[in-house]
Design an enzyme around this catalytic site. Structure first.
Site, short mmCIF file in Angstrom:
data_model
loop_
_atom_site.label_atom_id
_atom_site.label_comp_id
_atom_site.label_asym_id
_atom_site.label_seq_id
_atom_site.Cartn_x
_atom_site.Cartn_y
_atom_site.Cartn_z
N SER A 248 0.54 -1.18 -0.13
CA SER A 248 -0.05 -0.13 0.13
C SER A 248 0.71 1.45 0.15
O SER A 248 1.77 1.35 -0.98
CB SER A 248 -0.95 0.06 1.22
OG SER A 248 -1.94 0.72 1.14
N ASP A 467 -8.78 -4.65 -5.68
CA ASP A 467 -8.46 -3.83 -4.42
C ASP A 467 -9.16 -2.50 -4.26
O ASP A 467 -9.14 -1.66 -5.21
CB ASP A 467 -6.95 -3.40 -4.93
CG ASP A 467 -6.05 -2.95 -3.73
OD1 ASP A 467 -6.79 -2.36 -3.02
OD2 ASP A 467 -5.09 -3.27 -3.31
N HIS A 497 -7.25 -6.37 -0.47
CA HIS A 497 -5.87 -5.30 -0.47
C HIS A 497 -4.69 -5.93 -0.13
O HIS A 497 -4.53 -6.33 1.08
CB HIS A 497 -6.44 -3.99 0.68
CG HIS A 497 -5.32 -2.77 0.53
ND1 HIS A 497 -4.96 -2.19 -0.45
CD2 HIS A 497 -4.76 -2.25 1.54
CE1 HIS A 497 -3.98 -1.36 -0.23
NE2 HIS A 497 -3.81 -1.16 1.01
#
Length: 528
Positions: A248, A467, A497
Site C-alpha cells: 500500500s 483492490d 487489499h
C-alpha cells in the site's frame, strides 16, 4: 478528525473485525527515543528535506552500532490491546538526522524490530517491511504478521520499523482523546452552513494542534526523508543492497527509495500499489472508485445487483444523517461513522460476512456492529484511548502533497463528480479534499512522487484487480514509471487489499524472486 481512506495499512486488513470487538493482533514495540531530541515546538515554513544526493551522512550515523534488546508492548500503536512480542524479537533505536539537509545536526530515533533468519548458514540478508498507512507501525505489525512470511524468514532477518513521525519514532501528536472523540462526532459530509463551519474549524484546529505539539518534526516527516532513513537502516544493518517488501503506502515509499537509491536497490516487491501519477485530488477519486468497486463486487457475491445494493446503503446513510442509530453503551452510530465502518471490511473478501451482519443489524435499528468496525478503523481501544496513527497519516500525506482544495472548489467541481463515481464513499472523500490539509502549517513537497528508477534491479509490482484502497490501475502506472527493465507487473485477479499470502500463485512468484532472484515475465497474471 476526518481522514483520507488509508492506502491502507495492511495491518488494518489483517486485524479486522474480531478486532472490532476484541482488539488488534498482538505485536511488538520498541524502546524510548534518543534522549537528545528536545526542542521548542514550532512549525518552520519549509517542508521537504534536502534530496538524498545532496549531503553525505557522517560516519557516526552510518557506522553506528545498534543496541538490540527486549521489546516493550507497542502501546502507542495498539493502545490497551498491545502485548509484548515473543522472545525471538529484538528491538533497537537507530539515530537519524532530523533534517537531512543538516546531517550533523539534531537527531531523532527510528524504532526497529528484528527476528534473525532461521537458517543462518543460508542467510541472504535483511528484509525490510512497510505495511502501509502512511502512519502504520512496522514495529507493532510485523510480529503479528510474521507467520505469513515463514518461508522468507528461513533465509532473511525480518525487519520492521516505525517511519519517522510514527508511533515510537517521534510520533506526530496533534490532539488528545477528548478532542478526537469530539471531532469524530462531526458530520463529515456537511449539509448546512453550521455543519460546514464546525467541519472546517475542526480542520484548522487540527493543523494548529500539530504545529503546537509536533512542530519540531512536522516539516521532516515526508516520504523522501523516510526513504533516506531506509537507506541508513540498510547501511547500519550491514547490507550492500536493500531487500524490501512494501504494501500500500509502502509501495510509494519503495518507489521513492528506488528513485533516489537505484544502485542500492536489491530485491524490492511492491504489493497493492499506490498510483504514483495521481495527484492530491486524483488519489481521493481513485479511492472512491476502488471502494465503490469493492462494494459492488460484495453485493454481486450475494446475488444483489450493484445498483440495488448501493441504493439500499445510501438510503441507510440518509436515514442516519437525520437520526443516528443507538448502539451498545449508550453510544450513537452517525452517518459518518457508518461510512467508516463499511470501509473496514472491504479491505478483505474474508471479512465481507461481517459487513452483511452489520448492515442487517443497522437496518433493524442497531448500530453496534458498524460502530465497532468504525472504532477499529479509528484506533479506539477498550479504555477509550485513540492511537496516533491517524495523526501521523495526515501529517505525512500533507507534508508530501502540494495539493490544497478550497470548500468552494469542493462544492463547484468535486462533490458532484465524486458522488457520481461513488454514491456511498464519494461525498465523504470529496469534502475531505478541503478538510484534510486545511490551514496546514507546512507546505507540501510535490504534486506527485518521483519513482523513476533507471539503473535499479527489477522491481516486482503486484496489483489486485479488486483492490479497494489502491485500485489496480495504479500498479500498471507504477511499473511504467519505474522504467523499462525495472518495473515488472504481476496481476492478481481477485479481491482485497494485498495479494501476497492470498493465493499460491502470487506467493510463489514473490518467494521465488526474493529467495532466488527469479524475475517473472512482465504481465504475468495470477488468480487468487
Amino acid at each position: 478528525m476526518r481522514k483520507r481512506v488509508r492506502a491502507g495499512t495492511l495491518a488494518a486488513a489483517m486485524a479486522l473485525v474480531a478486532g472490532a470487538a476484541a482488539g488488534c493482533d498482538s505485536a511488538g514495540g520498541d524502546t524510548a527515543q534518543d534522549g537528545k531530541n528536545s526542542a521548542t515546538p514550532s512549525a518552520p515554513a519549509s517542508s521537504a528535506d534536502a534530496g538524498p544526493q545532496t549531503v553525505a551522512l557522517p560516519a557516526e550515523l552510518t557506522g553506528q552500532r545498534l543496541d538490540w534488546g527486549t521489546c516493550e508492548a507497542p502501546v502507542k500503536a495498539y493502545g490497551s490491546y498491545a502485548e509484548r512480542p515473543g522472545r525471538q524479537w529484538r528491538c533497537a533505536t537507530l539515530k537519524a538526522p532530523l533534517d537531512y539537509g543538516d546531517p550533523t545536526g539534531e537527531t531523532i530515533g527510528i524504532a526497529l524490530i528484528r527476528s534473525v533468519a532461521k537458517e543462518p548458514d543460508r542467510r541472504i540478508g535483511s528484509l525490510l517491511f512497510n505495511f502501509g498507512g502512511p502512519g502504520g507501525s512496522g514495529v507493532a505489525a510485523l510480529p503479528g504478521a510474521a507467520k505469513g512470511y515463514g518461508t522468507l524468514h528461513k533465509r532473511y532477518d525480518l525487519v520492521g520499523f516505525d517511519p519517522r513521525g510514527v508511533a515510537e519514532s517521534s510520533a506526530v501528536v496533534c490532539r488528545g482523546d477528548k478532542e478526537t472523540a469530539k471531532s469524530l462526532a462531526l458530520d463529515f459530509t456537511p449539509d448546512t452552513p453550521q455543519e460546514e463551519k464546525a467541519y472546517f474549524e475542526d480542520s484548522a484546529a487540527f493543523g494548529a494542534g500539530c504545529a503546537a505539539k509536533s512542530g519540531r518534526v512536522l516539516p521532516h516527516v515526508g516520504t523522501i526523508s523516510a526513504a533516506r532513513d531506509m537507506d541508513l537502516i540498510r547501511q547500519v544493518l550491514g547490507d550492500d543492497k536493500l531487500h524490501y517488501l512494501g504494501f500500500s503506502y509502502g509501495t510509494e515509499l519503495g518507489g521513492v527509495y528506488a528513485h533516489f537509491f537505484p544502485r542500492n536497490t536489491g530485491r524490492l516487491v511492491l504489493d497493492s500499489v499506490v498510483d504514483p501519477s495521481a495527484d492530491y485530488v486524483a488519489h481521493s477519486r481513485n479511492q472512491a472508485r476502488g471502494f465503490q468497486r469493492a462494494l459492488d463486487n460484495y453485493f454481486k457475491s450475494r446475488g444483489i445487483a450493484a445498483a440495488d445494493g448501493t441504493a439500499r446503503v445510501t438510503k441507510l446513510l440518509r436515514d442516519l444523517d437525520r437520526e443516528p442509530l443507538p448502539a451498545d453503551g449508550g453510544r450513537k452510530l452517525t452517518q459518518s461513522l457508518a461510512v467508516t465502518g463499511m470501509i473496514m471490511p472491504l479491505y478483505s473478501e474474508d471479512n465481507w460476512k461481517y459487513l452483511t451482519s452489520a448492515l442487517a443489524a443497522a437496518e433493524n435499528g442497531d448500530g453496534t456492529q458498524l460502530l465497532l468496525m468504525a472504532d477499529s478503523y479509528n484506533n479506539l481501544d477498550d479504555k477509550g484511548s485513540y492511537g496516533t496513527q491517524d495523526q501521523s497519516q495526515r501529517a505525512i500525506s500533507c507534508a508530501d502533497a502540494k495539493g490544497r482544495v478550497t470548500p468552494d472548489e469542493v462544492r463547484s467541481r468535486h462533490l458532484a463528480d465524486f458522488t457520481e463515481v461513488s454514491p456511498v464513499f464519494g461525498p465523504y472523500l470529496a469534502w475531505d479534499l478541503a478538510g484534510w490539509c486545511a490551514d496546514w502549517p507546512v507546505p507540501g513537497a510535490s504534486d506527485t512522487p518521483e519513482v523513476s528508477a533507471k539503473g535499479a534491479a527489477p522491481i516486482l509490482v503486484v496489483g489486485t484487480t479488486g483492490d479497494p484502497a489502491t485500485p489496480y490501475e495504479g500498479a500498471r502506472r507504477m511499473a511504467d514509471e519505474l522504467g523499462a527493465g525495472v518495473g515488472v507487473l504481476v496481476t492478481n485477479k481477485g479481491e482485497g487489499h494485498g495479494a501476497y499470502g492470498s493465493g499460491s500463485c502470487v506467493t510463489r512468484i514473490v518467494d521465488g524472486y526474493l529467495l532466488d532472484g527469479k524475475v517473472p515475465a512482465d504481465g504475468t497474471t495470477c488468480t487468487s
